[in-house]
Design an enzyme around this catalytic site. Structure first.
Site, PDB file in Angstrom:
ATOM      1  N   GLU A 199     -35.582  79.443 118.459  1.00 39.66           N
ATOM      2  CA  GLU A 199     -36.837  79.565 119.220  1.00 39.66           C
ATOM      3  C   GLU A 199     -38.019  78.976 118.459  1.00 39.66           C
ATOM      4  O   GLU A 199     -38.904  78.352 119.061  1.00 39.66           O
ATOM      5  CB  GLU A 199     -37.106  81.026 119.587  1.00 39.66           C
ATOM      6  CG  GLU A 199     -36.038  81.686 120.462  1.00 39.66           C
ATOM      7  CD  GLU A 199     -35.673  80.905 121.714  1.00 39.66           C
ATOM      8  OE1 GLU A 199     -36.561  80.223 122.278  1.00 39.66           O
ATOM      9  OE2 GLU A 199     -34.504  80.939 122.121  1.00 39.66           O
ATOM     10  N   HIS A 253     -38.129  75.458 119.100  1.00 39.81           N
ATOM     11  CA  HIS A 253     -38.748  75.122 120.391  1.00 39.81           C
ATOM     12  C   HIS A 253     -40.259  74.966 120.243  1.00 39.81           C
ATOM     13  O   HIS A 253     -40.873  74.097 120.860  1.00 39.81           O
ATOM     14  CB  HIS A 253     -38.490  76.226 121.427  1.00 39.81           C
ATOM     15  CG  HIS A 253     -37.213  76.071 122.198  1.00 39.81           C
ATOM     16  ND1 HIS A 253     -36.950  74.977 122.989  1.00 39.81           N
ATOM     17  CD2 HIS A 253     -36.131  76.883 122.322  1.00 39.81           C
ATOM     18  CE1 HIS A 253     -35.756  75.131 123.560  1.00 39.81           C
ATOM     19  NE2 HIS A 253     -35.236  76.274 123.166  1.00 39.81           N
TER      20      HIS A 253
HETATM   21 NI    NI Z   1     -33.391  77.112 123.686  1.00 38.72          NI
END
Ligand code: NI
Length: 183
Positions: free
Chosen positions: A155, A158
């Protein structure tokens, strides 16, 4: 349960390859609602009945950019026991330390924005310590390990516009497997 109305973007969308910006506190009502929606969506995706009803893919984490907002927020929902879920809300995270030991998901990582099979090893640290803020702007430090540590790193990537296939060696997708522990 009613499925929150959020649209998860596909990797083809350029925004997923951009860097998210720091979040300012207090959060807006919309930001708070989006966090609730992302948490509920993930939880429902992990409940067989709901997943089938709404034709969902099971997911453990979502970054805000995946629903189109370039701000440094992600959420994780972990079913730690049958029917019991732990929510993580992580805002403006910073990795403070990480284990030398590397691990990878044997069956391959998944991502709700990647709708194709991707083979290969994504090296991750087995344990990391992260400084972050909660929805109310309170700072906290969290140490995570194994699957949760992998989810955090996925994450955080991201938030920097990095998708897990970017971390797989193009020429040799299973490079250095013997140097890491499979989980
Ligand atoms: Ni993802």
């Amino acid at each position: 349960m009613e499925l929150p109305k959020i649209k998860i973007l596909d990797e083809k969308n350029k925004i997923l390859h951009q860097k998210s910006v720091e979040v300012k506190f207090p959060l807006s009502a919309k930001e708070k609602q989006d966090i609730k929606d992302m948490l509920l969506y993930l939880k429902m995706s992990q409940i067989d009945e709901e997943r089938e009803k709404y034709d969902l893919r099971a997911g453990m984490g979502l970054a805000y950019v995946q629903i189109g907002v370039l701000k440094r927020i992600f959420v994780i929902v972990d079913e730690y026991e049958e029917g019991k879920f732990k929510n993580y809300v992580v805002i403006n995270p910073e990795i403070k330390s990480m284990s030398e030991e590397l691990v990878y998901v044997g069956e391959g990582e998944g991502c709700l924005s990647i709708n194709r099979d991707v083979e290969g090893i994504v090296p991750r640290h087995a344990r990391i310590t992260v400084d972050a803020y909660d929805e109310e702007g309170n700072p906290y430090t969290i140490r995570v390990r194994e699957e949760i540590a992998i989810a955090f790193q996925h994450e955080i990537d991201h938030l920097d516009g990095i998708l897990f296939p970017d971390r797989i060696d193009k020429k040799n997708p299973f490079k250095d497997a013997e140097l890491m522990r499979e989980i």
